[in-house]
Design an enzyme around this catalytic site. Sequence first.
Site, PDB file in Angstrom:
ATOM      1  N   GLU A 249       0.827  -1.206   0.000  1.00  0.00           N
ATOM      2  CA  GLU A 249       0.000   0.000   0.000  1.00  0.00           C
ATOM      3  C   GLU A 249       0.865   1.263   0.000  1.00  0.00           C
ATOM      4  OE1 GLU A 249      -2.195  -2.906   2.819  1.00  0.00           O
ATOM      5  OE2 GLU A 249      -0.186  -2.638   1.972  1.00  0.00           O
TER       6      GLU A 249
ATOM      7  N   CYS B 262      -0.602   0.308   7.685  1.00  0.00           N
ATOM      8  CA  CYS B 262      -1.077   0.691   6.349  1.00  0.00           C
ATOM      9  C   CYS B 262      -2.461   1.308   6.411  1.00  0.00           C
ATOM     10  CB  CYS B 262      -1.072  -0.530   5.428  1.00  0.00           C
ATOM     11  SG  CYS B 262       0.586  -1.101   5.005  1.00  0.00           S
TER      12      CYS B 262
ATOM     13  N   LEU C 299      21.899 -29.616  -1.273  1.00  0.00           N
ATOM     14  CA  LEU C 299      20.673 -28.968  -0.801  1.00  0.00           C
ATOM     15  C   LEU C 299      20.793 -27.455  -0.723  1.00  0.00           C
ATOM     16  CD1 LEU C 299      19.335 -31.368   1.999  1.00  0.00           C
ATOM     17  CD2 LEU C 299      18.838 -31.381  -0.450  1.00  0.00           C
TER      18      LEU C 299
ATOM     19  N   CYS D 289      -2.668  -3.831   7.198  1.00  0.00           N
ATOM     20  CA  CYS D 289      -2.294  -4.065   8.591  1.00  0.00           C
ATOM     21  C   CYS D 289      -2.668  -2.855   9.443  1.00  0.00           C
ATOM     22  CB  CYS D 289      -0.802  -4.357   8.696  1.00  0.00           C
ATOM     23  SG  CYS D 289       0.262  -2.974   8.229  1.00  0.00           S
TER      24      CYS D 289
ATOM     25  N   TRP E  81      20.988 -38.323 -14.365  1.00  0.00           N
ATOM     26  CA  TRP E  81      19.902 -37.399 -14.124  1.00  0.00           C
ATOM     27  C   TRP E  81      18.672 -37.919 -14.851  1.00  0.00           C
ATOM     28  CZ3 TRP E  81      20.719 -33.885 -10.527  1.00  0.00           C
ATOM     29  CH2 TRP E  81      22.016 -33.466 -10.274  1.00  0.00           C
TER      30      TRP E  81
ATOM     31  N   ARG F 113      13.710 -23.798  -4.955  1.00  0.00           N
ATOM     32  CA  ARG F 113      14.462 -23.880  -3.703  1.00  0.00           C
ATOM     33  C   ARG F 113      14.740 -22.485  -3.150  1.00  0.00           C
ATOM     34  NH1 ARG F 113      19.505 -28.139  -4.441  1.00  0.00           N
ATOM     35  NH2 ARG F 113      18.333 -30.094  -4.253  1.00  0.00           N
TER      36      ARG F 113
ATOM     37  N   GLU G  69      12.456 -32.541  -0.376  1.00  0.00           N
ATOM     38  CA  GLU G  69      13.135 -33.267  -1.438  1.00  0.00           C
ATOM     39  C   GLU G  69      13.614 -34.637  -0.970  1.00  0.00           C
ATOM     40  OE1 GLU G  69      15.243 -31.429  -4.610  1.00  0.00           O
ATOM     41  OE2 GLU G  69      15.436 -29.578  -3.463  1.00  0.00           O
TER      42      GLU G  69
ATOM     43  N   SER H 141      20.224 -42.231 -10.044  1.00  0.00           N
ATOM     44  CA  SER H 141      19.102 -41.334 -10.333  1.00  0.00           C
ATOM     45  C   SER H 141      19.530 -40.053 -11.040  1.00  0.00           C
ATOM     46  CB  SER H 141      18.376 -40.968  -9.035  1.00  0.00           C
ATOM     47  OG  SER H 141      19.251 -40.299  -8.144  1.00  0.00           O
TER      48      SER H 141
END
Length: 384
Positions: free
Chosen positions: A73, A105, A224, A96, A190, A204, A309, A188
Amino acid sequence: METPAQNPAYSARAAHEAHAVTDTAHMARAVELAACGRGATSPNPVVGCVVLDASGSVAGEGFHAYAGGPHAEIVALREAGERARGGTAYVTLEPCDHTGRTGPCSLALLDAGIARVVVAVADPTPKAAGGAARLRAHGVVVESGLLAEEGERVNAEWLTYARLGRPYVTWKFAATLDGRSAASDGTSQWITSPEARADVHRLRAESGAIIAGIGTVLADDPHLTARPGGEARPAVRVPLRVVVDSEGRTPSGARVLDGAAPTLVAVADDVETRLKADLIRLPRHDGGLDLHALLRELAAREVVSVFLEGGPTLAGAFLRQGLIDRVIAYLAPALLGAGPAALGDAGVATIAATHRLAFDDVSPIGPDLRLTARPVLAPPRKES
């Protein structure tokens, strides 16, 4: 014969319908703006705002870009300036009414002379709610619920966090068309394309934490971390890495402990371990750890959303405990015929207990498909 234009009731109805269409278009734009803040506002919500002047022309637009920065806002009102007086503000979340790192706001809208405020979703937090009531008390017309479903969807992560006291959970997996997440020998990398993997890094980076199980850590030694490339916008803060490891078996040399990002290792509260890591101890549950307790711990650290994951065992545990809010599947145009499935035991013994999903999006990603879906509640059974 009377024409439609000469009929006052017809003219009023036509004007009302035209007004409603205009309102919908401006709120749709506010939802679009809100999405621009994804991955950068945590632990705050994403919010979009469109301000019209008294004549109905767009005078200002804005979105909440980062935690601690000006709210949507405020950005839109600054752009509108004096043109905001007597105008309308479309906001995806109730303004808010408290002072935190920024001021209320609701008061900013009053000071700007806004005459009407249209809201998509009410604020569910006791601390920030009350903006609509304050505006009404000062004579501002406030209307709520316009494009509420869209407003909920764009802010699903934060609304889950605010209402349930836990992060929003997205489970991501990659598989072949026959549902295999790896070959029979365990390899696995790719299954999916570089384009799909780049998209995963983008997601991610928008998350507060990335979770994997000890099976994945031992089998793949994942990093990760989020490494968004191209035009992807990096997150304001680095996602936390979380390893679910009930017995404390994470190797001391695992890449997930390398210091590239903060890491938590969740172990059972009765396990003795010499693992040198930031540990959180959780009760055992259902053959593993209490995942509700894990998510409460993460929420206490202001983690609003997590990206799951882990392998099939951890994914099945999250699903059994009712803790998956969104599923993102990357399907490669390939067949293996053998090997582990993407999902383990999810507590389904009969077809009637199937976890049903609704598709939100199906998009090509390079040669692969990305499917985005969310759980749907089963319809109530009729009494016999």
